[in-house]
Design a protein around this motif. Structure first.
Motif, PDB file in Angstrom:
ATOM      1  N   THR A  64       0.869  -1.194   0.000  1.00  0.00           N
ATOM      2  CA  THR A  64       0.000   0.000   0.000  1.00  0.00           C
ATOM      3  C   THR A  64       0.899   1.234   0.000  1.00  0.00           C
ATOM      4  OG1 THR A  64      -0.042   0.294   2.412  1.00  0.00           O
ATOM      5  CG2 THR A  64      -1.705  -1.196   1.481  1.00  0.00           C
ATOM      6  N   PRO A  65       0.316   2.409  -0.211  1.00  0.00           N
ATOM      7  CA  PRO A  65       1.106   3.622   0.039  1.00  0.00           C
ATOM      8  C   PRO A  65       1.524   3.644   1.513  1.00  0.00           C
ATOM      9  CG  PRO A  65      -0.973   4.132  -1.088  1.00  0.00           C
ATOM     10  CD  PRO A  65      -1.061   2.701  -0.653  1.00  0.00           C
ATOM     11  N   LEU A  67       1.591   4.863   5.175  1.00  0.00           N
ATOM     12  CA  LEU A  67       0.426   5.460   5.848  1.00  0.00           C
ATOM     13  C   LEU A  67       0.738   6.887   6.323  1.00  0.00           C
ATOM     14  CD1 LEU A  67      -0.947   2.405   7.878  1.00  0.00           C
ATOM     15  CD2 LEU A  67      -1.210   2.957   5.447  1.00  0.00           C
ATOM     16  N   THR A 350      -4.408   7.215   3.799  1.00  0.00           N
ATOM     17  CA  THR A 350      -3.459   7.356   2.676  1.00  0.00           C
ATOM     18  C   THR A 350      -3.846   8.591   1.868  1.00  0.00           C
ATOM     19  OG1 THR A 350      -4.777   5.713   1.440  1.00  0.00           O
ATOM     20  CG2 THR A 350      -2.806   4.909   2.586  1.00  0.00           C
ATOM     21  N   CYS A 351      -4.640   8.398   0.810  1.00  0.00           N
ATOM     22  CA  CYS A 351      -4.825   9.548  -0.103  1.00  0.00           C
ATOM     23  C   CYS A 351      -5.620  10.674   0.529  1.00  0.00           C
ATOM     24  CB  CYS A 351      -5.394   9.107  -1.445  1.00  0.00           C
ATOM     25  SG  CYS A 351      -7.109   8.729  -1.498  1.00  0.00           S
ATOM     26  N   ARG A 362       1.833  12.310  -2.347  1.00  0.00           N
ATOM     27  CA  ARG A 362       1.867  11.026  -1.632  1.00  0.00           C
ATOM     28  C   ARG A 362       0.443  10.552  -1.355  1.00  0.00           C
ATOM     29  NH1 ARG A 362       5.198  13.709   3.036  1.00  0.00           N
ATOM     30  NH2 ARG A 362       5.616  15.033   1.262  1.00  0.00           N
ATOM     31  N   GLY A 363       0.331   9.318  -0.882  1.00  0.00           N
ATOM     32  CA  GLY A 363      -0.988   8.812  -0.508  1.00  0.00           C
ATOM     33  C   GLY A 363      -1.592   7.852  -1.518  1.00  0.00           C
ATOM     34  N   THR A 364      -0.965   7.737  -2.690  1.00  0.00           N
ATOM     35  CA  THR A 364      -1.405   6.724  -3.667  1.00  0.00           C
ATOM     36  C   THR A 364      -0.167   6.069  -4.266  1.00  0.00           C
ATOM     37  OG1 THR A 364      -1.387   8.192  -5.605  1.00  0.00           O
ATOM     38  CG2 THR A 364      -3.424   8.138  -4.319  1.00  0.00           C
TER      39      THR A 364
END
Ligand code: DI6
Ligand code: FE
Length: 402
Positions: A64-65, A67, A350-351, A362-364
């Motif tokens: 995942t991205p 956190l 995240t996103c 960031r976040g994705t």
């Protein structure tokens, strides 16, 4: 292509809007170069040049991205365990507050602490976050409530960023509550301390964002409007603690100032949701405070969904209302207590958390984003919100470094 490599795994939760839940890509690959994501897709679609790069295969794991905890008060002096115990032995919160406890006990301890003590006390909390795959945290001031003490908190937050591999975004929360020396003179406190301290802190490069607590026990909307005007004049983004215990129209006020986020919002009503949707203000949900305060009024999740307001989830890590350092538990609580879906919870850390901090990089998992990743020992993304008290992190990749 010196520092270019490929990370592979059986599942990537890209958190991008695609037809698949979680933006899922099976048997995926992420090409990383100089700390940035260059390409994301199925391993079978890797170009010939990319296929020839050094590869780290995480096998049957989920990526995942990294956190993001977009709302914390992790720098503070002392703790409030004794008050927790007193309350459970029958002493009321009000009695504790009258005896100088509650938030004022943290202010006293924070004023007394040296910057080194503040940093040392915060580092175990930061390390707990890092251990759960967190790559970016926000840290607020707001327990100094006097110029030097507020500056000390913000400098401590900056020092943490230098001591640990984590991005720290600082938020100035001088308007957290009025200190005893200004009792009954909230407006004077804003004029004489909050705004001048903002200018000094900004000049020292200590402020990334400005926050205020809108509540009967804190500040009225018209008082916070003055703080927001001062922030705007300095070109700083704003956010708000609003509608946590009652509805004073704080979220609407913040939205009218183009706020990045309105946080807590248990008592938010539809007009506030609409104002947030129109302004693009993110909702930050803080189930740790809801749980600790044994609140029963839930935030208007369905209305936020209906109006397309992005929902972030954070710990609100603080010594009083949310002594929580687990972003995974915050995700779990957002599902169990607020009925968010596991997919919303993951997007929330995240996103949408990135959005609440005004960060587009960031976040994705997508080309151009920072290569902050988390690799998990789970077989499906819902497990991240489902488990209670187990940390399935396999590896955190920060700026492309595993
Ligand atoms: N809302 C909260 O829940 C915390 N601050 C805020 O604005 C409470 C902070 C504390 O009790 O120390
Ligand atoms: Fe908070």
């Amino acid at each position: 292509m010196a520092d270019t490599k490929v990370f592979c795994s059986s599942q990537l939760a890209t958190i991008t809007s695609s037809a698949e839940p979680y933006g899922l890509i099976e048997n995926g690959a992420i090409v990383v170069s100089d700390g940035l994501i260059k390409w994301v897709g199925a391993q079978s679609s890797l170009s010939e040049a990319h296929s020839a790069l050094p590869k780290q295969d995480f096998g049957d794991r989920l990526i995942t991205p990294g956190l993001i905890d977009c709302h914390t008060h992790m720098v503070f002096g002392g703790d409030r365990a004794e008050e927790f115990e007193m309350r459970l032995n029958g002493v009321s919160y009000q009695e504790i507050a009258r005896a100088g406890g509650g938030i004022m006990s943290t202010v006293k301890a924070t004023r007394r602490a040296s910057i080194e003590q503040l940093v040392d006390n915060a580092l175990p909390r930061v390390d707990a976050m890092i251990a759960e795959g967190v790559c970016t945290i926000e840290i607020k001031s707001g327990y100094g409530l006097a110029q030097e003490a507020e500056l000390k908190m913000l400098r401590a937050a900056r020092q943490i960023a230098a001591l640990r591999p984590i991005h720290v975004k600082t938020t100035y929360l001088g308007a957290h509550t009025t200190p005893p020396e200004y009792a009954g003179r909230d407006g004077d406190y804003i004029t004489e301390i909050v705004i001048p301290t903002l200018h000094v802190a900004h000049a020292e490069g200590l402020v990334d964002c400005v926050d205020g607590f809108c509540e009967g026990i804190a500040f009225q909307p018209d008082q916070l409007a003055r703080v927001f005007e001062a922030a705007k004049a300095l070109g700083l983004p704003i956010k708000i603690h609003a509608e946590q215990l009652s509805n004073l129209g704080g979220a609407r006020l913040a939205a009218s100032h183009g706020a990045l986020s309105a946080d807590h919002i248990e008592y938010l009503e539809e007009d506030g949701v609409v104002a947030m949707a129109e302004a693009g203000t993110t909702a930050v949900l803080l189930p740790g405070a809801f749980y600790t305060l044994r609140e029963t009024q839930k935030p208007p999740i369905q209305a936020l969904r209906d109006h397309g307001v992005p929902m972030a989830v954070a710990t609100d890590c603080n010594p009083g209302s949310s002594p929580l350092t687990s972003i995974l538990l915050a995700m779990n609580m957002s599902c169990t207590l607020f009925r968010m879906t596991p997919e919303e919870a993951l997007a929330g850390v995240t996103c949408h958390a990135a959005r609440a901090l005004g960060l587009a990089d960031r976040g994705t998992l997508a080309a151009g984003q920072r290569a902050d990743l988390a690799v998990w020992n789970v077989t499906r993304p819902a497990e991240l919100a489902y488990r209670i008290g187990l940390n399935p992190l396999h590896k955190r990749i920060y700026g492309g470094h595993a």
